[in-house]
Design a protein around this motif. Sequence first.
Motif, PDB file in Angstrom:
ATOM      1  N   ARG A 218       0.855  -1.188   0.000  1.00  0.00           N
ATOM      2  CA  ARG A 218       0.000   0.000   0.000  1.00  0.00           C
ATOM      3  C   ARG A 218       0.887   1.231   0.000  1.00  0.00           C
ATOM      4  O   ARG A 218       1.837   1.323   0.781  1.00  0.00           O
ATOM      5  CB  ARG A 218      -0.921   0.009   1.212  1.00  0.00           C
ATOM      6  CG  ARG A 218      -1.827   1.260   1.285  1.00  0.00           C
ATOM      7  CD  ARG A 218      -2.732   1.228   2.509  1.00  0.00           C
ATOM      8  NE  ARG A 218      -3.700   0.156   2.406  1.00  0.00           N
ATOM      9  CZ  ARG A 218      -4.195  -0.516   3.448  1.00  0.00           C
ATOM     10  NH1 ARG A 218      -3.755  -0.244   4.676  1.00  0.00           N
ATOM     11  NH2 ARG A 218      -5.103  -1.452   3.275  1.00  0.00           N
ATOM     12  N   PHE A 219       0.591   2.169  -0.895  1.00  0.00           N
ATOM     13  CA  PHE A 219       1.428   3.367  -0.996  1.00  0.00           C
ATOM     14  C   PHE A 219       0.653   4.491  -1.670  1.00  0.00           C
ATOM     15  O   PHE A 219      -0.325   4.253  -2.389  1.00  0.00           O
ATOM     16  CB  PHE A 219       2.712   3.070  -1.782  1.00  0.00           C
ATOM     17  CG  PHE A 219       2.477   2.507  -3.162  1.00  0.00           C
ATOM     18  CD1 PHE A 219       2.368   3.334  -4.272  1.00  0.00           C
ATOM     19  CD2 PHE A 219       2.352   1.136  -3.344  1.00  0.00           C
ATOM     20  CE1 PHE A 219       2.157   2.815  -5.535  1.00  0.00           C
ATOM     21  CE2 PHE A 219       2.137   0.601  -4.621  1.00  0.00           C
ATOM     22  CZ  PHE A 219       2.049   1.443  -5.712  1.00  0.00           C
ATOM     23  N   THR A 220       1.116   5.714  -1.438  1.00  0.00           N
ATOM     24  CA  THR A 220       0.565   6.894  -2.100  1.00  0.00           C
ATOM     25  C   THR A 220       1.352   7.134  -3.381  1.00  0.00           C
ATOM     26  O   THR A 220       2.585   7.081  -3.378  1.00  0.00           O
ATOM     27  CB  THR A 220       0.659   8.120  -1.182  1.00  0.00           C
ATOM     28  OG1 THR A 220      -0.125   7.883   0.000  1.00  0.00           O
ATOM     29  CG2 THR A 220       0.141   9.372  -1.891  1.00  0.00           C
ATOM     30  N   ALA A 221       0.620   7.383  -4.465  1.00  0.00           N
ATOM     31  CA  ALA A 221       1.298   7.475  -5.759  1.00  0.00           C
ATOM     32  C   ALA A 221       0.635   8.499  -6.666  1.00  0.00           C
ATOM     33  O   ALA A 221      -0.530   8.861  -6.493  1.00  0.00           O
ATOM     34  CB  ALA A 221       1.309   6.119  -6.445  1.00  0.00           C
ATOM     35  N   MET A 222       1.409   8.931  -7.658  1.00  0.00           N
ATOM     36  CA  MET A 222       0.890   9.776  -8.725  1.00  0.00           C
ATOM     37  C   MET A 222       0.516   8.885  -9.902  1.00  0.00           C
ATOM     38  O   MET A 222       1.204   7.897 -10.185  1.00  0.00           O
ATOM     39  CB  MET A 222       1.945  10.805  -9.162  1.00  0.00           C
ATOM     40  CG  MET A 222       1.489  11.721 -10.291  1.00  0.00           C
ATOM     41  SD  MET A 222       2.846  12.776 -10.895  1.00  0.00           S
ATOM     42  CE  MET A 222       3.040  13.876  -9.495  1.00  0.00           C
ATOM     43  N   VAL A 235       0.057   3.366 -14.411  1.00  0.00           N
ATOM     44  CA  VAL A 235       1.282   3.259 -13.609  1.00  0.00           C
ATOM     45  C   VAL A 235       1.160   4.176 -12.398  1.00  0.00           C
ATOM     46  O   VAL A 235       1.169   5.401 -12.541  1.00  0.00           O
ATOM     47  CB  VAL A 235       2.536   3.654 -14.417  1.00  0.00           C
ATOM     48  CG1 VAL A 235       3.793   3.471 -13.548  1.00  0.00           C
ATOM     49  CG2 VAL A 235       2.647   2.834 -15.683  1.00  0.00           C
ATOM     50  N   PRO A 236       1.042   3.610 -11.194  1.00  0.00           N
ATOM     51  CA  PRO A 236       1.135   4.426  -9.988  1.00  0.00           C
ATOM     52  C   PRO A 236       2.607   4.522  -9.590  1.00  0.00           C
ATOM     53  O   PRO A 236       3.299   3.507  -9.501  1.00  0.00           O
ATOM     54  CB  PRO A 236       0.336   3.619  -8.960  1.00  0.00           C
ATOM     55  CG  PRO A 236       0.486   2.191  -9.408  1.00  0.00           C
ATOM     56  CD  PRO A 236       0.684   2.219 -10.905  1.00  0.00           C
ATOM     57  N   GLY A 237       3.110   5.717  -9.363  1.00  0.00           N
ATOM     58  CA  GLY A 237       4.523   5.834  -9.046  1.00  0.00           C
ATOM     59  C   GLY A 237       4.858   7.161  -8.400  1.00  0.00           C
ATOM     60  O   GLY A 237       3.974   7.941  -8.041  1.00  0.00           O
ATOM     61  N   ARG A 238       6.157   7.394  -8.259  1.00  0.00           N
ATOM     62  CA  ARG A 238       6.626   8.622  -7.628  1.00  0.00           C
ATOM     63  C   ARG A 238       7.794   9.195  -8.434  1.00  0.00           C
ATOM     64  O   ARG A 238       8.596   8.461  -9.002  1.00  0.00           O
ATOM     65  CB  ARG A 238       7.115   8.341  -6.199  1.00  0.00           C
ATOM     66  CG  ARG A 238       6.045   7.818  -5.261  1.00  0.00           C
ATOM     67  CD  ARG A 238       5.002   8.877  -4.932  1.00  0.00           C
ATOM     68  NE  ARG A 238       5.558   9.999  -4.220  1.00  0.00           N
ATOM     69  CZ  ARG A 238       5.658  10.066  -2.884  1.00  0.00           C
ATOM     70  NH1 ARG A 238       5.220   9.067  -2.131  1.00  0.00           N
ATOM     71  NH2 ARG A 238       6.160  11.146  -2.301  1.00  0.00           N
ATOM     72  N   ASP A 247      18.154  15.813 -12.284  1.00  0.00           N
ATOM     73  CA  ASP A 247      18.125  14.410 -12.712  1.00  0.00           C
ATOM     74  C   ASP A 247      16.956  13.707 -12.035  1.00  0.00           C
ATOM     75  O   ASP A 247      17.089  13.156 -10.946  1.00  0.00           O
ATOM     76  CB  ASP A 247      19.444  13.725 -12.357  1.00  0.00           C
ATOM     77  CG  ASP A 247      19.580  12.374 -13.031  1.00  0.00           C
ATOM     78  OD1 ASP A 247      18.690  12.038 -13.823  1.00  0.00           O
ATOM     79  OD2 ASP A 247      20.563  11.674 -12.760  1.00  0.00           O
ATOM     80  N   MET A 248      15.781  13.739 -12.674  1.00  0.00           N
ATOM     81  CA  MET A 248      14.565  13.195 -12.098  1.00  0.00           C
ATOM     82  C   MET A 248      14.085  12.006 -12.919  1.00  0.00           C
ATOM     83  O   MET A 248      14.290  11.935 -14.128  1.00  0.00           O
ATOM     84  CB  MET A 248      13.473  14.264 -12.068  1.00  0.00           C
ATOM     85  CG  MET A 248      13.880  15.535 -11.351  1.00  0.00           C
ATOM     86  SD  MET A 248      13.802  15.362  -9.570  1.00  0.00           S
ATOM     87  CE  MET A 248      12.030  15.406  -9.330  1.00  0.00           C
ATOM     88  N   ALA A 249      13.437  11.069 -12.246  1.00  0.00           N
ATOM     89  CA  ALA A 249      12.887   9.905 -12.936  1.00  0.00           C
ATOM     90  C   ALA A 249      11.578   9.512 -12.271  1.00  0.00           C
ATOM     91  O   ALA A 249      11.400   9.699 -11.060  1.00  0.00           O
ATOM     92  CB  ALA A 249      13.871   8.741 -12.898  1.00  0.00           C
ATOM     93  N   PHE A 250      10.652   8.984 -13.071  1.00  0.00           N
ATOM     94  CA  PHE A 250       9.384   8.490 -12.537  1.00  0.00           C
ATOM     95  C   PHE A 250       9.535   6.996 -12.286  1.00  0.00           C
ATOM     96  O   PHE A 250       9.845   6.230 -13.210  1.00  0.00           O
ATOM     97  CB  PHE A 250       8.240   8.752 -13.524  1.00  0.00           C
ATOM     98  CG  PHE A 250       6.882   8.400 -12.978  1.00  0.00           C
ATOM     99  CD1 PHE A 250       6.205   9.272 -12.148  1.00  0.00           C
ATOM    100  CD2 PHE A 250       6.287   7.181 -13.291  1.00  0.00           C
ATOM    101  CE1 PHE A 250       4.951   8.959 -11.630  1.00  0.00           C
ATOM    102  CE2 PHE A 250       5.031   6.861 -12.790  1.00  0.00           C
ATOM    103  CZ  PHE A 250       4.366   7.748 -11.958  1.00  0.00           C
TER     104      PHE A 250
END
Length: 309
Positions: A218-222, A235-238, A247-250
């Motif tokens: 269970r997690f909070t995601a975008m 795709v739920p992710g952060r 340097d960002m990644a989903f």
Amino acid sequence: MKPVYIINGFLESGKTEFICYTLEQPYFQIRGKTLLLVCEEGEIEYEEELLKKSRTNLVLIEREEDFNTSHLIELEKKYKPERIIIEYNGMWNFKNLRLPFHWRVEQQITTIDASTFPMYFTNMKSLLAEMLRGSELIIFNRCDDVEDLSLYKRNVKAINQQAEIVFEDSEGEVNQIFEDDLPYSLDAPIIELDNEGYGIWYLDSLDNLDRYIDKTVRFTAMVLKPKEFPRGYFVPGRMAMTCCAEDMAFLGFACEYDKADKLTDKQWVKVTAKVAREYFADYRGEGPVLKAISVEHTRAPKEEIISFM
């Protein structure tokens, strides 16, 4: 095309030892000559006997400006090698590396001295990240007195998720299981993932998926809804800072959800899902696929971006 093998890493990280070991192996005693381009000299030197036995011509390139396509082509014409090994200088920015158009990188390997890794990761993170990005194999050596290898692995995996990571000490390869270092219990009925937990779970799932099969997380995601995804998946992710602010990644896995069409991109949700291993076209093979039990609307977390820094 001319096959090229790149070995990079900072000074005294074990590059020369690795190349010497490779040249000694029977599988490398193949037809034709090898051109070895050495871009910095460490304490370990190449023995003439080994170079002669392996039909290797060593050329030292000490200045970065001399490592250019014109010079490289001249060396190729002079030595006529079947293959080229490059021992690259760790203080040269790897993103500036340029090779002749007909040279093809067959493999890139990074060697790291585990005893000095924290210093380089803290003070020269950008240089280190450029080395790691394209490497298929990352070798941590001199791991004898390092306690938290799991942290080293997470730091590297945040930059290069596909690389194989090997730890070695004086006895050889370290086959350590890092399950005890996880910030959550694998035996919990529902594995609750906070910011730190989500990042660790995501990276650990890439290497140790069997730990999570049939487990509920269970997690909070975008929400991310790629256009090429099949109906009923999202795709739920952060978003994660893997090296620096630029340097960002989903980070997220495909999730099967019968109401996925009602979700919108960048919407925040709380996901409860069971982990499975399935073939998924976007993975080009098997990988983690989440089976949604519930997907509920929620507020964005206080810290929307997770960090591995």
